[in-house]
Design a protein around this motif. Structure first.
Motif, PDB file in Angstrom:
ATOM      1  N   UNK A  54      42.978  43.959  49.042  1.00 49.54           N
ATOM      2  CA  UNK A  54      44.472  44.360  49.108  1.00 49.54           C
ATOM      3  C   UNK A  54      45.122  43.688  47.977  1.00 49.54           C
ATOM      4  N   UNK A  55      44.957  42.678  47.570  1.00 47.23           N
ATOM      5  CA  UNK A  55      45.686  41.837  46.375  1.00 47.23           C
ATOM      6  C   UNK A  55      45.529  42.516  45.174  1.00 47.23           C
ATOM      7  N   UNK A  56      44.332  43.066  44.817  1.00 46.79           N
ATOM      8  CA  UNK A  56      43.976  43.807  43.832  1.00 46.79           C
ATOM      9  C   UNK A  56      44.620  45.045  43.684  1.00 46.79           C
ATOM     10  N   UNK A  57      44.814  45.724  44.865  1.00 46.87           N
ATOM     11  CA  UNK A  57      45.378  46.993  44.722  1.00 46.87           C
ATOM     12  C   UNK A  57      47.164  46.724  44.264  1.00 46.87           C
ATOM     13  N   UNK A  58      47.681  45.785  45.157  1.00 46.34           N
ATOM     14  CA  UNK A  58      48.903  45.230  44.814  1.00 46.34           C
ATOM     15  C   UNK A  58      49.161  45.107  43.392  1.00 46.34           C
ATOM     16  N   UNK A  59      48.316  44.225  42.780  1.00 49.03           N
ATOM     17  CA  UNK A  59      48.226  43.738  41.554  1.00 49.03           C
ATOM     18  C   UNK A  59      48.304  44.930  40.556  1.00 49.03           C
ATOM     19  N   UNK A  60      47.502  45.669  40.713  1.00 47.49           N
ATOM     20  CA  UNK A  60      47.295  46.936  39.589  1.00 47.49           C
ATOM     21  C   UNK A  60      48.712  47.743  39.722  1.00 47.49           C
ATOM     22  N   UNK A  61      49.056  48.006  41.156  1.00 43.19           N
ATOM     23  CA  UNK A  61      50.323  48.580  41.195  1.00 43.19           C
ATOM     24  C   UNK A  61      51.509  47.878  40.510  1.00 43.19           C
ATOM     25  N   UNK A  62      51.700  46.593  40.640  1.00 47.70           N
ATOM     26  CA  UNK A  62      52.434  45.715  40.118  1.00 47.70           C
ATOM     27  C   UNK A  62      52.794  45.397  38.669  1.00 47.70           C
ATOM     28  N   UNK A  88      54.361  43.713  47.707  1.00 47.67           N
ATOM     29  CA  UNK A  88      54.497  45.404  47.411  1.00 47.67           C
ATOM     30  C   UNK A  88      55.692  45.866  46.777  1.00 47.67           C
ATOM     31  N   UNK A  89      56.792  44.940  47.686  1.00 52.01           N
ATOM     32  CA  UNK A  89      58.182  45.542  47.444  1.00 52.01           C
ATOM     33  C   UNK A  89      58.567  45.662  45.968  1.00 52.01           C
ATOM     34  N   UNK A  94      49.940  36.814  56.400  1.00 53.99           N
ATOM     35  CA  UNK A  94      49.377  37.978  55.497  1.00 53.99           C
ATOM     36  C   UNK A  94      50.253  39.035  55.318  1.00 53.99           C
ATOM     37  N   UNK A  95      50.506  39.561  56.594  1.00 56.46           N
ATOM     38  CA  UNK A  95      51.177  40.964  56.694  1.00 56.46           C
ATOM     39  C   UNK A  95      52.606  40.798  55.860  1.00 56.46           C
ATOM     40  N   UNK A  96      53.439  39.868  56.272  1.00 56.74           N
ATOM     41  CA  UNK A  96      54.712  39.536  55.683  1.00 56.74           C
ATOM     42  C   UNK A  96      54.790  39.470  54.109  1.00 56.74           C
ATOM     43  N   UNK A  97      53.679  38.562  53.698  1.00 54.66           N
ATOM     44  CA  UNK A  97      53.910  38.173  52.543  1.00 54.66           C
ATOM     45  C   UNK A  97      53.218  39.309  51.632  1.00 54.66           C
ATOM     46  N   UNK A 150      44.463  38.925  39.221  1.00 51.19           N
ATOM     47  CA  UNK A 150      43.421  39.955  39.113  1.00 51.19           C
ATOM     48  C   UNK A 150      42.131  39.179  38.334  1.00 51.19           C
ATOM     49  N   UNK A 151      42.664  38.140  37.406  1.00 53.46           N
ATOM     50  CA  UNK A 151      41.242  37.275  36.626  1.00 53.46           C
ATOM     51  C   UNK A 151      40.758  36.722  37.488  1.00 53.46           C
ATOM     52  N   UNK A 152      41.211  35.993  38.572  1.00 55.87           N
ATOM     53  CA  UNK A 152      40.824  35.151  39.249  1.00 55.87           C
ATOM     54  C   UNK A 152      40.092  35.683  40.335  1.00 55.87           C
ATOM     55  N   UNK A 153      40.246  37.048  40.700  1.00 60.91           N
ATOM     56  CA  UNK A 153      39.308  37.855  41.469  1.00 60.91           C
ATOM     57  C   UNK A 153      38.285  38.631  40.914  1.00 60.91           C
ATOM     58  N   UNK A 154      38.001  38.531  39.519  1.00 64.28           N
ATOM     59  CA  UNK A 154      37.282  39.409  38.621  1.00 64.28           C
ATOM     60  C   UNK A 154      35.748  39.414  39.082  1.00 64.28           C
ATOM     61  N   UNK A 155      35.445  38.280  39.661  1.00 62.62           N
ATOM     62  CA  UNK A 155      33.850  38.130  40.172  1.00 62.62           C
ATOM     63  C   UNK A 155      33.460  38.714  41.139  1.00 62.62           C
ATOM     64  N   UNK A 156      34.663  39.266  41.962  1.00 65.50           N
ATOM     65  CA  UNK A 156      34.377  39.906  43.142  1.00 65.50           C
ATOM     66  C   UNK A 156      34.767  41.366  43.194  1.00 65.50           C
ATOM     67  N   UNK A 157      34.711  41.962  41.888  1.00 68.97           N
ATOM     68  CA  UNK A 157      34.798  43.343  41.691  1.00 68.97           C
ATOM     69  C   UNK A 157      33.732  43.862  40.808  1.00 68.97           C
ATOM     70  N   UNK A 158      33.599  45.332  41.158  1.00 70.52           N
ATOM     71  CA  UNK A 158      32.758  46.091  40.007  1.00 70.52           C
ATOM     72  C   UNK A 158      33.564  46.543  38.740  1.00 70.52           C
ATOM     73  N   UNK A 159      34.970  46.710  39.184  1.00 70.88           N
ATOM     74  CA  UNK A 159      35.610  47.364  38.100  1.00 70.88           C
ATOM     75  C   UNK A 159      36.256  46.311  36.998  1.00 70.88           C
ATOM     76  N   UNK A 160      35.305  45.432  36.415  1.00 66.16           N
ATOM     77  CA  UNK A 160      35.653  44.390  35.527  1.00 66.16           C
ATOM     78  C   UNK A 160      36.481  44.731  34.315  1.00 66.16           C
ATOM     79  N   UNK A 161      35.901  45.852  33.779  1.00 69.50           N
ATOM     80  CA  UNK A 161      36.711  46.432  32.687  1.00 69.50           C
ATOM     81  C   UNK A 161      37.956  46.687  32.760  1.00 69.50           C
ATOM     82  N   UNK A 162      38.516  46.999  33.877  1.00 67.25           N
ATOM     83  CA  UNK A 162      40.018  47.326  34.011  1.00 67.25           C
ATOM     84  C   UNK A 162      40.904  45.934  33.952  1.00 67.25           C
ATOM     85  N   UNK A 163      40.177  44.948  34.678  1.00 69.91           N
ATOM     86  CA  UNK A 163      40.891  43.671  34.558  1.00 69.91           C
ATOM     87  C   UNK A 163      40.752  42.986  33.041  1.00 69.91           C
TER      88      UNK A 163
END
Length: 825
Positions: free
Chosen positions: A635-643, A605-606, A597-600, A668-681
């Motif tokens: 962590x993946x949601x943060x990376x995706x929103x940044x990318x 993020x790069x 996970x850390x390396x991936x 992000x869509x696949x993780x939608x059900x696990x977040x409260x901020x569905x509007x941004x996705x």
């Protein structure tokens, strides 16, 4: 008998011979002028000048007879000048028979009736040899010999190349040994300001240039004098012929612009400004025997038919697939075949495949392009046609493997030709129902490798991987497995056919013996080792993966990810082969290697790593998001929103690099059900669905069908309906798959979704109805659904021309029937 070149000039320099539509007199109403208008595809001149020829007092009975025959072979009704012209050429004086027969030869060659074409040319030679010598006789002989040489070059059999040398020498003597005496005079069109002597000189210059061009095509690349052959200046008639073709391209662009909402101009045309000039340009190049120009104009006419939005360009009649195959442009043909399978209409592909399947020619004359057509169109053939074609192509493969002469091997790799042949045979065998027998034949071929088989070993496994191994006879599967295992005990390299078959065939990996698997894990290194470990885990075998193997795999992938980051910072990128980013995601998801996970995450993020390099991991994580822990999901949601809006470099120049990046949005869509901020996705999903790049919209359509939520958002079905009407067929196909999977679960929108799905099931292509049917047969779609229109569409799909669509329609129909019966209970 005094020979003239009037009729020959009529077909080779038609614009100098046909009556001008704006100023002409009765003296222009000749059979030669009518023939020129025919060769020039000049329908306007036909109507205005020769339509009332019967009323002109200057037209003799003989000329009138010739006019009527020429009118019968006129191309404006879509007919080819074959049988009528062949009969006419036997009764006409020889100087008139040659041009008519040349038109017939072009039509016969287009229908690939090579023996008939060559036979007609040889009849002409025998007739001409009986005539007393004259300059005109030599030119006519030179034209016929050049045409025969061109047709033999196109066919390419052994006997053809043996005959080419004497033919080319004789044509050269006849074409270059004239012009020292006065020519027999004849009347030119009033549209030009010179006499027949100049027209003859124009024709002679281009015939000589065509002879030089064919000589250059026959000369080995880099041979003495080769550069001087390709540097020759273009003759006058060649330049005017290309100008005629350019006028068609100009008209196409103008009409497309005028069809835009910004143009208020409407242009009325007396004749087709696009296709007729292209046909005339192609006919001219074919008559001249110019190999380069003929192939270029075949390709250009095919592409115009494929890309033009105008209905009057009838691609089913004019055969763009046949034209592209005969142009020998493999890459363009491959793209066109994919386009036709995806978008339709299927008629051009079906017609060309049936022509190839039913011909009785020498298998050594098959080209790589013909093999491509048979492979892509196999599903459109009947079982008997597919079996005949498979036998023919297998004979070709045997010739190639045995080092025997085949025409295509003069300029292509034998190994690649053999792979193309076996790929076609496997596709045809699936339709013919004798795939197991063909796989036994292929096994026999694999067991007798040649020293030069590195390319064969690297490319053939991709064709074998497409085989449905579960449908093969158990004995055939076991014999293949035994052979692969016996080879792997001796050699396991990237140049080994057995190794590559193992790595690309899941059934082989799942059934590999434990002792050999253990041996391979000891011998393999690097990413090949890690890939085998991951495949072993995926195959759900009982083979134990101990801590040593896990640690070694993790270390290999971690080192490769670190190396990728260093290379990216230095501006160095590599593509192809194993993807360490995608393999790391698979290792985490499938093998539980959480240490990666850390390396991936560092790699994702790069900003230096290209999005194309990250995409395999992002898509794999999206399709397996239910296996991702809550912590990693954050962590993946943060990376995706940044990318998602990152303007990353794009080195391929093929896809749009403009944000939002669809692979980020898919995760992000696949993780939608696990977040409260569905509007941004949801906002990012709307942006991808409206992306200018069809590949992004395709991802949007796919991910909407992959939702893991029990209750999808209310807007999702409506967005799917919108994507189902996309201009791009690949987007419609993904939307069809998602619609098929969701139509049963979205009770509120079932009627709307069904209305969008029904036309996709009956689409005149392969890709779109196949995707819709597979969506309906998907396990997630198996809920009762009562809709007569949908049932009727599935039944209609059972009559689809493609066997794979008919088979899938049968599966979907059974599922519908079973579910409806269960719901009544």
């Amino acid at each position: 008998m005094i020979l003239t070149l009037e009729w020959l000039c009529a077909i080779l320099a038609p614009r100098e011979m046909a009556a001008h539509p704006n100023f002409f007199n009765d003296e222009d109403l000749t059979a030669a002028g009518a023939l020129a208008a025919t060769a020039n595809f000049d329908e306007q001149t036909w109507r205005r000048v020769y339509g009332d020829a019967r009323l002109a007092s200057s037209v003799t009975d003989a000329e009138l007879h010739h006019l009527e025959v020429i009118r019968d072979m006129s191309p404006f009704d879509g007919q080819s000048p074959t049988e009528n012209a062949r009969m006419l050429s036997s009764s006409l004086p020889v100087d008139r028979a040659v041009p008519i027969a040349l038109l017939t030869v072009v039509a016969l060659a287009a229908a690939e009736c090579h023996e008939d074409a060559l036979g007609l040319l040889q009849i002409l030679v025998r007739r001409l040899e009986k005539e007393p010598w004259s300059q005109e006789k030599d030119v006519l002989l030179g034209v016929v010999e050049l045409q025969e040489a061109f047709r033999r070059y196109e066919r390419g059999l052994t006997e053809d190349y043996e005959a080419l040398g004497p033919l080319m020498d004789s044509a050269e003597n006849h074409l270059y040994g004239v012009g020292h005496e006065a020519w027999q005079q004849f009347r030119n069109s009033l549209g030009v300001e010179w006499g027949s002597d100049v027209t003859i000189s124009h024709v002679l210059a281009e015939l000589r240039a065509s002879h030089t061009a064919l000589k250059g095509a026959l000369a080995p690349f880099g041979s003495d004098g080769w550069q001087s052959l390709v540097r020759q200046p273009a003759p006058y008639l060649t330049l005017t012929n290309f100008r005629r073709a350019f006028s068609a391209y100009e008209s196409l662009v103008q009409q497309q612009w005028q069809s835009s909402p910004y143009s208020q101009t409407q242009t009325m045309f007396a004749e087709d400004p696009i296709l007729l000039p292209l046909r005339a340009a192609l006919l001219h190049a074919e008559l001249m025997g110019d190999p380069g120009s003929s192939r270029q104009f075949r390709r250009d006419q095919a592409l115009v038919l494929l890309v033009s939005p105008y209905e009057h360009l009838q691609s089913d009649r004019d055969g763009p697939i046949t034209l592209l195959r005969r142009s020998r442009d493999e890459q363009m043909l491959r793209s066109a075949l994919s386009k036709v399978r995806a978008e339709g209409p299927l008629e051009p592909l079906t017609a060309d495949a049936k022509r190839l399947a039913n011909r009785d020619g020498n298998p050594s004359s098959l080209t790589r392009e013909a093999l491509l057509v048979l492979r892509y169109a196999a599903q459109l053939l009947g079982a008997g046609e597919a079996q005949r074609a498979a036998v023919h192509v297998m004979a070709f493969a045997e010739l190639v493997a045995g080092g025997e002469y085949v025409a295509s091997a003069r300029w292509e790799s034998r190994s690649l030709l053999e792979v193309a042949a076996w790929s076609a045979v496997l596709a045809l065998g699936e339709v013919a129902g004798d795939l197991s027998d063909i796989m036994l034949r292929l096994l026999a071929r694999a067991q007798r490798p040649n020293e030069s088989d590195a390319l064969f070993a690297q490319r053939l496994p991709s064709a074998i991987a497409a085989v449905d191994w579960e449908r093969l006879d158990p004995d055939v599967r076991n014999r293949w497995l035994e052979w692969v295992e016996s080879q792997l005990h001796e050699q396991d390299t990237v140049d080994s056919l057995a190794s590559n078959i193992l790595d690309s065939t899941p059934w082989m990996l799942a059934n590999l013996s434990p002792s050999l698997r253990s041996d391979l894990l000891e011998r393999r290194e690097g990413l090949r080792f890690a890939a085998l470990v991951i495949d072993t885990v995926r195959s759900a075998t009982a083979f134990p993966i101990d801590a040593h193997i896990t640690d070694r795999s993790v270390a290999i992938l971690r080192d490769d990810l670190d190396r990728l980051l260093i290379d990216a910072r230095n501006g160095s990128f590599s593509f192809g082969g194993y993807s360490p980013v995608g393999m790391a995601a698979s290792g985490i998801v499938d093998a539980g290697w959480s240490k990666l996970w850390p390396a991936l995450l560092r790699t994702l993020r790069s900003e230096n790593v290209l999005m194309q390099q990250k995409e395999p991991a992002l898509h794999y994580l999206a399709s397996n998001s239910h296996k991702i822990s809550a912590r990693r999901a954050v962590q993946l949601r943060k990376i995706c929103f940044a990318m998602v809006d990152l303007d990353t470099p794009d080195l391929t120049f093929e896809r749009s690099s403009s944000p939002p990046h669809p692979s980020c949005v898919a995760l992000l869509w696949s993780l939608r059900s696990r977040t409260q901020d569905k509007h941004s996705i949801d906002e990012q999903v709307f942006r991808v669905a409206a992306h200018a790049d069809a590949r992004a919209r395709r991802v949007a359509a796919r991910m909407l069908g992959d939702t893991h939520e029990a209750a999808a958002p209310a807007w999702m079905p409506l967005l799917l309906v919108q994507l189902a009407g996309d201009d791009d067929a690949t987007v419609r196909a993904e939307a069809a798959l998602s619609l098929g999977r969701t139509v049963r679960t979205q009770r509120q929108w079932q009627e709307t979704l069904t209305r969008a799905l029904v036309p996709l099931l009956t689409d005149n292509s392969i890709l779109v109805p196949l995707a819709a049917l597979r969506g309906l047969s998907h396990p997630s779609a198996l809920a009762p659904l009562h809709d007569e229109s949908l049932s009727q569409a599935v039944i209609a799909a059972e009559a689809h021309p493609a066997a794979v669509v008919r088979r899938e329609a049968g599966t979907a129909a059974q599922a519908l029937t079973a579910l409806q019966g269960r719901s009544r209970e």
